[in-house]
Each structure stands twice: as C-alpha cells, then as structure tokens.
Design an enzyme around this catalytic site. Structure first.
Site, PDB file in Angstrom:
ATOM      1  N   SER A  11       0.857  -1.188   0.000  1.00  0.00           N
ATOM      2  CA  SER A  11       0.000   0.000   0.000  1.00  0.00           C
ATOM      3  C   SER A  11       0.889   1.233   0.000  1.00  0.00           C
ATOM      4  CB  SER A  11      -0.868   0.008   1.268  1.00  0.00           C
ATOM      5  OG  SER A  11      -1.496   1.263   1.454  1.00  0.00           O
TER       6      SER A  11
ATOM      7  N   TYR B   1      -1.488  -0.757  10.392  1.00  0.00           N
ATOM      8  CA  TYR B   1      -1.625  -1.259   9.013  1.00  0.00           C
ATOM      9  C   TYR B   1      -0.404  -0.819   8.200  1.00  0.00           C
ATOM     10  CZ  TYR B   1      -3.519  -1.640   4.244  1.00  0.00           C
ATOM     11  OH  TYR B   1      -3.704  -1.937   2.908  1.00  0.00           O
TER      12      TYR B   1
ATOM     13  N   LYS C  59       2.554  -3.149   6.397  1.00  0.00           N
ATOM     14  CA  LYS C  59       2.807  -3.084   4.954  1.00  0.00           C
ATOM     15  C   LYS C  59       4.241  -2.641   4.652  1.00  0.00           C
ATOM     16  CE  LYS C  59      -1.186  -4.375   3.216  1.00  0.00           C
ATOM     17  NZ  LYS C  59      -1.285  -5.597   2.395  1.00  0.00           N
TER      18      LYS C  59
END
Length: 258
Positions: free
Chosen positions: A149, A162, A166
């Site tokens: 991402s 998150y 990533k």
C-alpha cells in the site's frame, strides 16, 4: 526473445491469489486468467470462491476455488497442497489478502489488534511464500507479488499499525528477491493508492474525506480495482523477467501529491 505480446502470455501458468473473492484480488485474478493463467480463487468462504469461479468459467477463463483463512497455518498448507494436487504446481503467488480492523491513533489499539494485523498482513505472506517455494523451485522459477500500500511508503492518519505491517512487507519482498533469485524466483511489491473497494469504504464513503483526497491527486480521482491488473500481469509474466525486488506504486500520483 519472443515478441512482446508473447511475453505477457501466461498459458500453462498456475497462479494463487489470496483474498480474491472480491475487490483488488478478484480483479487481479481476472487479469491473470485473461492472459491465460489458471487461477486459484481463495478467500475464507468457499461459497464466495465458488461464485467467482463460476463467473470466470462462464467467461471462458480457467479457475478453481480453494477456501483459505491465510492467518491459519493448516489452511495455508492445504491451499498449497490442493493447488499442487489439482493443477500440478505453482508459478505465481499474489499475496493480496489483508486486514485493517482499526482506524484511529496508535495508542488506542490493543495488543491483540497488533498481533492480528501482523499475523495476517505480514506473517501469512511470509509463511505462504515459504510454502510455495518448493513448487516454484521444481518448476524452474516463479513470481511472487506482494500487495502492499502507499501507506507502506508514507504515513497517513489513523492507519499506523496497518502502515507498519505493509512497510515490513516491502522488506520481506526485497529479502525474498535477494535470497530466491538463484532459484529463478522473482519477488516484487505493488503499492496501490486509494482504490474503490469494500476494504477502503470508510474513506471513500465519507464525501468530505474523498473530496479532500481527490483534490490533491494528480489523477483527480480514486482508482478502480481493475487498474491494478496491468502492473500485476507485467510482474507475473516474462515481460517483467528482469524486475525483482522492486516496489511499484499505482496510486494516481498520491506519492507526489502536495
């Protein structure tokens, strides 16, 4: 070297795409299948997998469905074993499935949430890649594509854990590329920006947030799942034969937006 159209073709190749019953995963699976690969549709729900397989088969594409909760080791083992048994081996692995159960400040997330995010977003791609290694080596090589991402590259707000998972996935990608290149295995990471999926609904369903984001993007809009297909097809195919250890954005210019 064959002509460029030939290089993109994936006939005879087998691809596992995790989290592919909807969203970006489903779009990627369709793109790979349209280029000739036999795709393994996988998500936690067998019915959801079967629905996508039926849709693909109606369109003349080759697909099978194997349910797998990628956070569970026995199910990861089963996914690889079933794929090899039914299709003979694995050439392409797209680690797409991910979770983001929280939106908010770092300090508000509990330890269990941290563990869950790392379990699915980082540990699962590591373990699943390790599981497909033997088959890829046997077949003389392969392509691993880790879906990360833009959050891995620059911190947003409210997505701290998150983002961290990533970012770690990018380093895992580079280590896979470095260690497994000798087996003819390539590993690359794709960093989508804001894409219109159920996963990102909290952002784009909020009109104020969406307008703010789109105003800053050079593209002036959020992306669609189908717009991830081309890059993945390149990385999966011989057209991307010299690409490994790379991190590629498909973000409408998010990373250069002021």
């Amino acid at each position: 070297m064959s002509n460029i159209k030939q290089q993109f073709k994936l006939e005879g190749k087998v691809a596992i795409i995790t989290g592919s019953s909807k969203g970006i995963g489903k779009a990627i699976a369709r793109g790979l299948a349209e280029n000739g690969a036999t795709v393994v549709i996988s998500s936690r729900d067998q019915d959801a997998c079967d629905t996508v397989v039926a849709e693909f088969e109606t369109a003349g594409l080759k697909a099978i469905g194997i349910a797998c909760h990628i956070g569970k080791e026995d199910q990861r083992q089963n996914l690889v074993k079933q794929t090899v048994t039914q299709l003979g081996g694995i050439d392409i692995l797209v680690n797409n499935a991910a979770i983001n159960p929280v939106f908010g400040p770092l300090e508000d997330a509990g330890e269990a949430i941290f563990d869950k995010i790392m379990e699915v977003n980082l540990k699962a791609p590591w373990m699943l890649s390790n599981r497909v290694l033997a088959s890829m080596r046997e077949r003389g090589g392969g392509s691993i594509i880790n879906i990360a991402s833009v959050e891995a590259l620059t911190p947003g707000m409210g997505l701290g854990l998150y983002s961290t998972s990533k970012a770690a996935l990018l380093m895992l990608t580079k280590n896979q590329a470095k260690e497994w290149g000798k087996h003819g295995i390539r590993s690359n990471a794709v960093c989508p920006g804001l894409i219109k999926t159920k996963f990102s609904a909290a952002l784009w369903q909020n009109e104020k947030i969406l307008q703010k984001i789109e105003k800053t993007l050079p593209s002036g809009r959020m992306g669609m799942p189908e717009e991830m297909e081309g890059l993945v097809c390149l990385l999966a195919s011989d057209a991307g034969a010299y690409m490994t250890g790379g991190v590629y954005t498909a973000d409408g210019g998010y990373m250069i937006a002021g």
